[in-house]
Design an enzyme around this catalytic site. Structure first.
Site, PDB file in Angstrom:
ATOM      1  N   GLY A 171       0.822  -1.198   0.000  1.00 21.93           N
ATOM      2  CA  GLY A 171       0.000   0.000   0.000  1.00 21.93           C
ATOM      3  C   GLY A 171       0.856   1.247   0.000  1.00 21.93           C
ATOM      4  O   GLY A 171       2.021   1.225  -0.406  1.00 21.93           O
ATOM      5  N   SER A 172       0.305   2.328   0.474  1.00 22.10           N
ATOM      6  CA  SER A 172       0.990   3.612   0.417  1.00 22.10           C
ATOM      7  C   SER A 172       2.095   3.705   1.465  1.00 22.10           C
ATOM      8  O   SER A 172       2.075   3.015   2.497  1.00 22.10           O
ATOM      9  CB  SER A 172      -0.002   4.752   0.635  1.00 22.10           C
ATOM     10  OG  SER A 172      -0.435   4.780   1.993  1.00 22.10           O
ATOM     11  N   LEU A 206       2.578   6.260   3.366  1.00 24.92           N
ATOM     12  CA  LEU A 206       1.963   6.840   4.557  1.00 24.92           C
ATOM     13  C   LEU A 206       1.390   5.758   5.468  1.00 24.92           C
ATOM     14  O   LEU A 206       1.620   5.758   6.684  1.00 24.92           O
ATOM     15  CB  LEU A 206       0.860   7.824   4.146  1.00 24.92           C
ATOM     16  CG  LEU A 206       0.082   8.490   5.295  1.00 24.92           C
ATOM     17  CD1 LEU A 206       1.015   9.320   6.172  1.00 24.92           C
ATOM     18  CD2 LEU A 206      -1.047   9.343   4.732  1.00 24.92           C
ATOM     19  N   GLY A 233       2.200   2.595   5.409  1.00 24.63           N
ATOM     20  CA  GLY A 233       3.324   1.772   5.861  1.00 24.63           C
ATOM     21  C   GLY A 233       3.976   2.336   7.108  1.00 24.63           C
ATOM     22  O   GLY A 233       4.366   1.591   8.028  1.00 24.63           O
ATOM     23  N   GLU A 283       5.686  -3.351   1.081  1.00 27.02           N
ATOM     24  CA  GLU A 283       5.842  -3.006  -0.332  1.00 27.02           C
ATOM     25  C   GLU A 283       4.982  -1.767  -0.553  1.00 27.02           C
ATOM     26  O   GLU A 283       3.763  -1.851  -0.606  1.00 27.02           O
ATOM     27  CB  GLU A 283       5.395  -4.183  -1.203  1.00 27.02           C
ATOM     28  CG  GLU A 283       5.877  -4.084  -2.645  1.00 27.02           C
ATOM     29  CD  GLU A 283       4.826  -3.509  -3.557  1.00 27.02           C
ATOM     30  OE1 GLU A 283       4.818  -2.263  -3.708  1.00 27.02           O
ATOM     31  OE2 GLU A 283       4.031  -4.258  -4.112  1.00 27.02           O
ATOM     32  N   CYS A 307       1.910   0.424  -8.064  1.00 20.92           N
ATOM     33  CA  CYS A 307       2.973   0.980  -7.216  1.00 20.92           C
ATOM     34  C   CYS A 307       4.285   1.120  -7.968  1.00 20.92           C
ATOM     35  O   CYS A 307       5.085   2.009  -7.680  1.00 20.92           O
ATOM     36  CB  CYS A 307       3.155   0.117  -5.967  1.00 20.92           C
ATOM     37  SG  CYS A 307       3.364  -1.640  -6.327  1.00 20.92           S
TER      38      CYS A 307
END
Length: 260
Positions: free
Chosen positions: A5-6, A8, A10, A28, A62
């Site tokens: 995910g993002s 932020l 993470g 990731e 991503c």
């Protein structure tokens, strides 16, 4: 714990782990992957591959190759071929139509975010050469969007848009291209287009990213690991390296002879 995910989100997961049970993490996260098109590249192949690298999955990837650096001597020809490849290969429309390649963006907030970045690109002085608008008046459809005259201090060059928007800049030397590619908070993936094997190896070695594609982009195999550098996260998915994320090493030492 594995998360995709993002960046932020993470960070929030890392904070949660540090404040609770120190759970082992594999993250990731976001990306702003660079594609480098050298002067000796097969331009027709580079244009098709690079377009796929950014517009695949509506740009909602991503590892999307959302920054393209083109040698100044071939910029105009590459741009012509890139726009042509985009027009021919990425029809936007109803996802239930067999000819559709790009459907709507995932939701309204992402749709509005992407359109806002397009406006930011214009305000920053980038040149809009293709797309840049909502398609139709229903649904969250956005035209594949191509900006040129882009520089690394622009937000559309630095921030993850997560949509069908590409920023194209130029370079004079391979050294400059590598420097531009590495001038990013992210390091998930990258690509290089060249017919010179030495250049391919050099660029692949010097770009700070977890995956480098040569004369292609977005090619995956279950046996090869995938994961990022820098703020694109850490740890690997796929391949034998992924197994290490789910194992812990234990050492047991036994003294066989108790006599000193």
């Amino acid at each position: 714990m594995a998360f995709t995910g993002s960046t932020l989100t993470g960070r929030k997961i890392m904070e949660g782990s540090s404040g609770s049970n120190l759970k082992k993490l594999q993250l990731e996260l976001g990306g702003k992957s660079a594609q480098i098109v050298c002067a000796d590249a097969d331009l027709e192949n580079a244009a098709v591959q690079a377009a796929g690298g950014i517009f695949n999955n509506h740009g909602q990837s991503c590892n999307a190759g959302s920054r393209i650096f083109v040698h100044e001597s071939i910029h105009d020809k590459f741009l012509e071929l890139f726009v042509k490849a985009t027009q021919e290969n990425f029809k936007v429309g109803d996802p239930f139509d067999e000819d559709t390649i790009q459907g709507p963006q995932i939701n309204k907030s992402q749709f509005e975010k992407i359109l806002n970045y397009i406006e930011i690109g214009k305000q920053e002085g980038a040149k809009l050469v293709y797309g840049g608008k909502r398609l139709g008046n229903r649904g969250y459809y956005i035209e594949p969007t191509v900006f040129t005259n882009c520089h690394n201090n622009m937000r559309i060059m630095r921030e993850e848009i997560f949509g069908p928007v590409v920023a194209i800049g130029t370079f004079k030397t391979v050294e400059e291209a590598i420097e531009l590619a590495n001038d990013s908070d992210y390091g998930l993936a990258g690509g290089v287009y060249t017919t010179n094997l030495d250049t391919a190896i050099r660029v692949s070695n010097e770009i700070k990213a977890g995956t480098i594609w040569v004369n292609c982009f977005d090619v995956f195999d279950q046996s090869t690991p995938f994961g990022g550098y820098k703020q694109s996260g850490f740890g690997k998915e796929l391949g034998k390296y992924a197994l290490q994320e789910y194992t812990q090493v234990k050492v047991v030492k036994i003294q066989l002879n108790s006599k000193i």
